[in-house]
Motif scaffolding. Sequence first.
Motif, short mmCIF file in Angstrom:
data_model
loop_
_atom_site.label_atom_id
_atom_site.label_comp_id
_atom_site.label_asym_id
_atom_site.label_seq_id
_atom_site.Cartn_x
_atom_site.Cartn_y
_atom_site.Cartn_z
N ARG A 99 0.83 -1.21 0.00
CA ARG A 99 0.00 0.00 0.00
C ARG A 99 0.86 1.25 0.00
O ARG A 99 0.56 2.23 -0.69
N ARG A 100 1.92 1.24 0.79
CA ARG A 100 2.79 2.42 0.88
C ARG A 100 3.56 2.65 -0.41
O ARG A 100 3.89 3.79 -0.74
N ILE A 101 3.84 1.59 -1.15
CA ILE A 101 4.50 1.75 -2.45
C ILE A 101 3.51 2.31 -3.46
O ILE A 101 3.81 3.26 -4.21
N VAL A 102 2.30 1.74 -3.48
CA VAL A 102 1.29 2.15 -4.45
C VAL A 102 0.86 3.59 -4.24
O VAL A 102 0.68 4.35 -5.21
N ASP A 103 0.70 4.01 -2.97
CA ASP A 103 0.27 5.39 -2.75
C ASP A 103 1.45 6.36 -2.64
O ASP A 103 1.30 7.52 -2.29
N ARG A 104 2.66 5.84 -2.92
CA ARG A 104 3.88 6.64 -3.06
C ARG A 104 4.41 7.22 -1.75
O ARG A 104 5.23 8.14 -1.76
N ARG A 105 3.96 6.67 -0.63
CA ARG A 105 4.64 7.03 0.62
C ARG A 105 6.07 6.49 0.59
O ARG A 105 6.97 7.07 1.19
N TYR A 106 6.25 5.35 -0.10
CA TYR A 106 7.59 4.84 -0.39
C TYR A 106 7.80 5.09 -1.88
O TYR A 106 7.36 4.31 -2.72
N PRO A 107 8.46 6.17 -2.27
CA PRO A 107 8.58 6.52 -3.69
C PRO A 107 9.53 5.60 -4.45
O PRO A 107 10.34 4.88 -3.86
N GLN A 108 9.44 5.67 -5.76
CA GLN A 108 10.32 4.87 -6.61
C GLN A 108 11.78 5.19 -6.30
O GLN A 108 12.16 6.36 -6.16
N GLY A 109 12.57 4.15 -6.19
CA GLY A 109 13.99 4.31 -5.91
C GLY A 109 14.33 4.41 -4.44
O GLY A 109 15.52 4.41 -4.08
#
Length: 235
Positions: free
Chosen positions: A34-44
């Motif tokens: 969820r945190r990856i998809v909603d960009r709380r954990y951004p790409q890279g």
Amino acid sequence: MTGSSTERDGTGGDGATATERISLSVRARDAVRRRIVDRRYPQGARLVEREIAEELRMSRVPVREALRALVSEGLLELLPHSGVRVRRLERADVHHLYEVWEPLAVQASRLAARRVARAAPGEPEGLAALRDSLERAEQAASDDEGAREVAAHTAFHDEIVALSGNPMLSRTMEQLSGQLQLLFGLREEPAHMRAQHAVMFRCITAGDEESAAASTLLHVRDSRAVALRSLFDAL
């Protein structure tokens, strides 16, 4: 000896039983996804096992297992020496993903429409869930809640696969689900693509296989064009 005490009583080194550990691992995987998809954990972004365990208030063992699972899903990638980071989608990655998803999505819609036609005048199990996901997406768009809209759109495509009644197709799509969620969260969702979902739904509920397949093909190809434009052409 017949094994350590933790092996004999079915617990891991953190005191959790195997069943509890699997459950925690699934919870950790879903939370990180969820945190990856909603960009709380951004790409890279580099993800630190200890920090995530503290954030999720659980031990490091299920978090470690969750990160490994997300590497397998293609959402994370291993760093050269140690640790993981959120995968950064390149243009080629998007092309490759859509090349695989397109025929699967088209076939899922075709099979879903076939099941509806065969169930007539009744309604097959799963059609209500598909209708609900479409309504949730429309409501989220109306409320301007992007994360909720992405979740509903993802659910819409997942429910079509479930409605197809093909377990092999479902298992195959599970391998793509995480990457599709990531992609849906990164790109825009124009109004005309929401309208395409409505057309797909009408074709499926009408039991019209070929129209369902054709409308899905158009939608997936438009989705690819929007994704490429959103992610790369604006750079």
